[in-house]
Design a protein around this motif. Structure first.
Motif, short mmCIF file in Angstrom:
data_model
loop_
_atom_site.label_atom_id
_atom_site.label_comp_id
_atom_site.label_asym_id
_atom_site.label_seq_id
_atom_site.Cartn_x
_atom_site.Cartn_y
_atom_site.Cartn_z
N SER A 1 -9.79 -7.42 -50.03
CA SER A 1 -8.97 -8.45 -49.40
C SER A 1 -9.24 -9.81 -50.00
O SER A 1 -8.33 -10.62 -50.18
N ASN A 2 -10.50 -10.07 -50.34
CA ASN A 2 -10.83 -11.36 -50.93
C ASN A 2 -10.15 -11.54 -52.29
O ASN A 2 -9.60 -12.59 -52.60
N SER A 3 -10.16 -10.48 -53.10
CA SER A 3 -9.50 -10.56 -54.40
C SER A 3 -8.00 -10.76 -54.25
O SER A 3 -7.38 -11.52 -55.00
N VAL A 4 -7.40 -10.08 -53.24
CA VAL A 4 -5.95 -10.24 -53.01
C VAL A 4 -5.64 -11.67 -52.59
O VAL A 4 -4.69 -12.30 -53.08
N ILE A 5 -6.46 -12.22 -51.68
CA ILE A 5 -6.22 -13.58 -51.20
C ILE A 5 -6.40 -14.59 -52.34
O ILE A 5 -5.62 -15.52 -52.51
N VAL A 6 -7.46 -14.38 -53.13
CA VAL A 6 -7.70 -15.29 -54.26
C VAL A 6 -6.52 -15.24 -55.24
O VAL A 6 -6.04 -16.27 -55.71
N GLN A 7 -6.06 -14.02 -55.53
CA GLN A 7 -4.93 -13.88 -56.45
C GLN A 7 -3.68 -14.55 -55.89
O GLN A 7 -2.93 -15.22 -56.61
N ARG A 8 -3.47 -14.38 -54.57
CA ARG A 8 -2.29 -14.97 -53.94
C ARG A 8 -2.33 -16.49 -54.02
O ARG A 8 -1.34 -17.14 -54.38
N TYR A 9 -3.50 -17.06 -53.70
CA TYR A 9 -3.60 -18.51 -53.74
C TYR A 9 -3.56 -19.05 -55.17
O TYR A 9 -3.02 -20.13 -55.40
N GLU A 10 -4.13 -18.31 -56.11
CA GLU A 10 -4.03 -18.74 -57.50
C GLU A 10 -2.57 -18.77 -57.94
O GLU A 10 -2.14 -19.69 -58.64
N THR A 11 -1.82 -17.72 -57.55
CA THR A 11 -0.39 -17.69 -57.89
C THR A 11 0.36 -18.85 -57.25
O THR A 11 1.18 -19.50 -57.89
N ARG A 12 0.04 -19.10 -55.99
CA ARG A 12 0.73 -20.18 -55.29
C ARG A 12 0.38 -21.54 -55.89
O ARG A 12 1.25 -22.39 -56.09
N ILE A 13 -0.90 -21.75 -56.20
CA ILE A 13 -1.32 -23.01 -56.79
C ILE A 13 -0.65 -23.20 -58.15
O ILE A 13 -0.19 -24.29 -58.51
N SER A 14 -0.60 -22.09 -58.94
CA SER A 14 0.05 -22.17 -60.24
C SER A 14 1.52 -22.52 -60.11
O SER A 14 2.05 -23.35 -60.86
N THR A 15 2.20 -21.89 -59.13
CA THR A 15 3.61 -22.19 -58.92
C THR A 15 3.84 -23.63 -58.50
O THR A 15 4.72 -24.32 -59.01
#
Length: 576
Positions: free
Chosen positions: A513-527
């Motif tokens: 779950s931590n990796s999923v959340i990190v990936q999600r926030y990285e994607t959002r920050i990148s966007t």
């Protein structure tokens, strides 16, 4: 707008925009281009009056106002954490010509706003939806999992499921929440079964292509026709086999969704005695949502004409789902969801380990050959042991030896040794010594074996038998204590292993779950970073253009002033 930009336009058309000090309506030409919504005074204008940056904001339908029934309004408002859309606007109110046009604008805007976060799923192709879900290691659209899980837990015994409609306002609210990339989790206290069932049907109905793609339409309909016209069981079975072979040809994501859905609908059909929904009724409801031809969307007559065959095909998939979905058949319908961090399995029941405390002690005593020695030790019958068996070592043929002779041999070597019953008992006495003082010392007798019948002494036998019985009882008590201790320690070890397994599972889930959340926030920050850079670049270009325009205006004014001075010198100043 430049021609290159016009090619990237998603939607354009006339809308009315509310603005000005008195909030009057102005007719403007709107163009949805990439992440921006531009509006112009005229359709062929190259310079926009303004633009709205859409990512991070929200768009929603304005509720119907009976005082103004002709107005189909929708609103663009600031997203979470933002007070205004632009420095001069907190919100934009737009007026579409009709409700159909309004829905098209809202759908396209939501796709720009939320598609990168898993939103705008209604009306979006299954391929695009699954492209996002695969990033989260999911095999099913989130909305389908939530609907099926909720209906599995709460709707199997509800009469008229999938037949009775849900609440329209609640369906529209849930649709907007899913389209806004919100991870909705249904609660029985907030939603009802019929609303969730209607939402599931609405999602399938609004797919641009049905779950079975249109290019496979004719092939599957031919199979349904053969099944419908078959009279012999062999012909029906052959049609089912053909369906099983053909179903594997559709794309993998479509296959998974179809298998998941049919497994759930088969479960609903098995409860038809309570919910009054037979497999045939379910096939009637879901037929157009599972397979439809492209031309059927605009032809109600064609849809009605093929409804019977479509119903027959979906009936086959649900009634024979275990035979149809064989090669890629999914596991059981999931009852829980993680993102969103929910456990999907019950507590693991561990089998008792075969290595307990007694095994550890025995291995320490006898080495690696534990099983043989333990078996020998457990099979000892101490009540039946006699002096004739005490001196026998493993691998030596048993011969009855008179106790007196054994005692004499022991004394001859100068050792007052105890009686040894077997190798196992000898080892136990080494680790659990017997009190030496309790063992009587028998004086050496001068009589020989020939002087005593059967090699026995009448005075020594009772004392030795009493000594052996005492040792046997003591060893029995020690053996019983060791067995009880080993059972207790075995239970404790099993409990510790269960706790360790649970901790390992929790750690694994938290890591995932931590990796999923990190990936999600990285994607959002990148966007958001890309959007910010685009906005900054646009403003910089606009500022540069305005500066250039200002410089040209200043230059023109200076030229005019020079000409005016030259005129005054030549002709004199003009009278006031």
């Amino acid at each position: 707008m430049a021609s290159a930009q016009r090619k990237r336009t998603i939607r354009c058309g006339w809308l009315k925009k509310q603005g000005g000090m008195v909030r009057t309506w102005h007719r403007r030409w709107f163009c949805l281009n990439n992440d921006f919504l531009f509006y112009f005074a005229k359709e062929d204008d190259s310079r926009p009056l303004g633009c709205i940056f859409l990512p991070g904001n929200r768009v929603s339908e304005v509720p119907f106002n009976p005082d103004e029934p002709e107005k189909c309004l929708f609103e663009i408002s600031a997203g979470k954490g933002q007070a205004k859309i632009t420095p001069n606007h907190e919100t934009y109110i737009l007026w579409a010509a009709n409700d159909e046009e309004r829905q098209k604008w809202i759908k396209d805007m939501r796709k720009v706003m939320y598609s990168s976060f898993g939103g705008a799923i209604f009306g979006q192709s299954l391929e695009e939806t699954m492209a996002y879900e695969h990033k989260l290691n999911r095999k099913m659209p989130y909305i389908m999992e939530q609907c099926v899980n909720f209906l599995t837990e709460n709707g199997l015994d509800v009469e008229g499921i999938f037949r009775l409609p849900g609440r329209n306002l609640l369906i529209k609210e849930l649709k907007e929440r899913f389209d806004s990339a919100e991870r909705v989790v249904f609660d029985i206290e907030e939603v009802d079964v019929h609303t969730v069932a209607s939402l599931l049907k609405l999602y399938l109905r609004e797919l641009p292509q049905s779950v079975i793609p249109a290019e496979y339409y004719q092939k599957f309909m031919n199979i349904a026709l053969r099944f419908q016209g078959a009279q012999a069981p062999e012909d029906k079975q052959k049609a089912i086999v053909d369906l099983q072979l053909s179903i594997t040809e559709i794309p993998s994501d479509n296959f998974n969704v179809l298998s998941f859905l049919c497994k759930f609908l088969a479960l609903v059909g098995r409860n038809s005695d309570v919910n009054k929904m037979t497999v045939l009724n379910i096939a009637t409801v879901f037929g157009p949502n599972i397979i439809r031809n492209v031309s059927e969307a605009d032809s109600a007559e064609l849809l009605m004409a093929t409804a019977d065959i479509t119903q027959q095909l979906v009936f086959m998939m649900i009634e024979y789902e275990k035979e149809v979905f064989v090669e890629k058949q999914l596991e059981a319908v999931p009852i829980g969801n993680l993102l969103d961090l929910e456990t999907e399995d019950s507590t693991i029941a561990l089998k008792p380990t075969s290595l307990n405390l007694m095994d550890c002690i025995t291995r320490e005593l006898y080495g690696t050959n534990v099983s043989t020695n333990v078996e020998n030790f457990q099979n000892l019958d101490f009540n039946q042991l006699s002096l004739d068996r005490e001196s026998i070592s493993p691998g030596v043929e048993e011969k009855p030896v008179p106790p007196v002779r054994r005692k004499r041999v022991s004394n001859r070597h100068g050792n007052n040794r105890r009686v040894v019953m077997s190798q196992v008992t000898d080892e136990l006495e080494t680790h659990f010594p017997v009190d030496q003082e309790s063992e009587p010392v028998i004086p050496e007798s001068k009589s020989t074996e020939s002087e005593l019948p059967n090699g026995q002494s009448g005075e020594e036998i009772p004392e030795q038998e009493e000594d052996v019985n005492t040792k046997c009882h003591r060893l029995e008590r020690e053996n019983k204590y060791l067995q009880e201790t080993s059972v207790k320690q075995g239970v404790k070890i099993n409990e510790m292993q269960m706790k360790i397994t649970r901790l390992e599972r929790y750690i694994k889930e938290l890591t995932t779950s931590n990796s999923v959340i990190v990936q999600r926030y990285e994607t959002r920050i990148s966007t958001m970073d890309n959007a910010h850079r685009t906005s900054v670049k646009t403003l910089q270009d606009k500022l540069a253009a305005e500066k250039k325009s200002t410089d040209e205006a200043v230059k023109r004014v200076m030229i005019l002033q020079s000409q005016l001075q030259h005129y005054n010198l030549k002709f004199g100043e003009l009278p006031d």
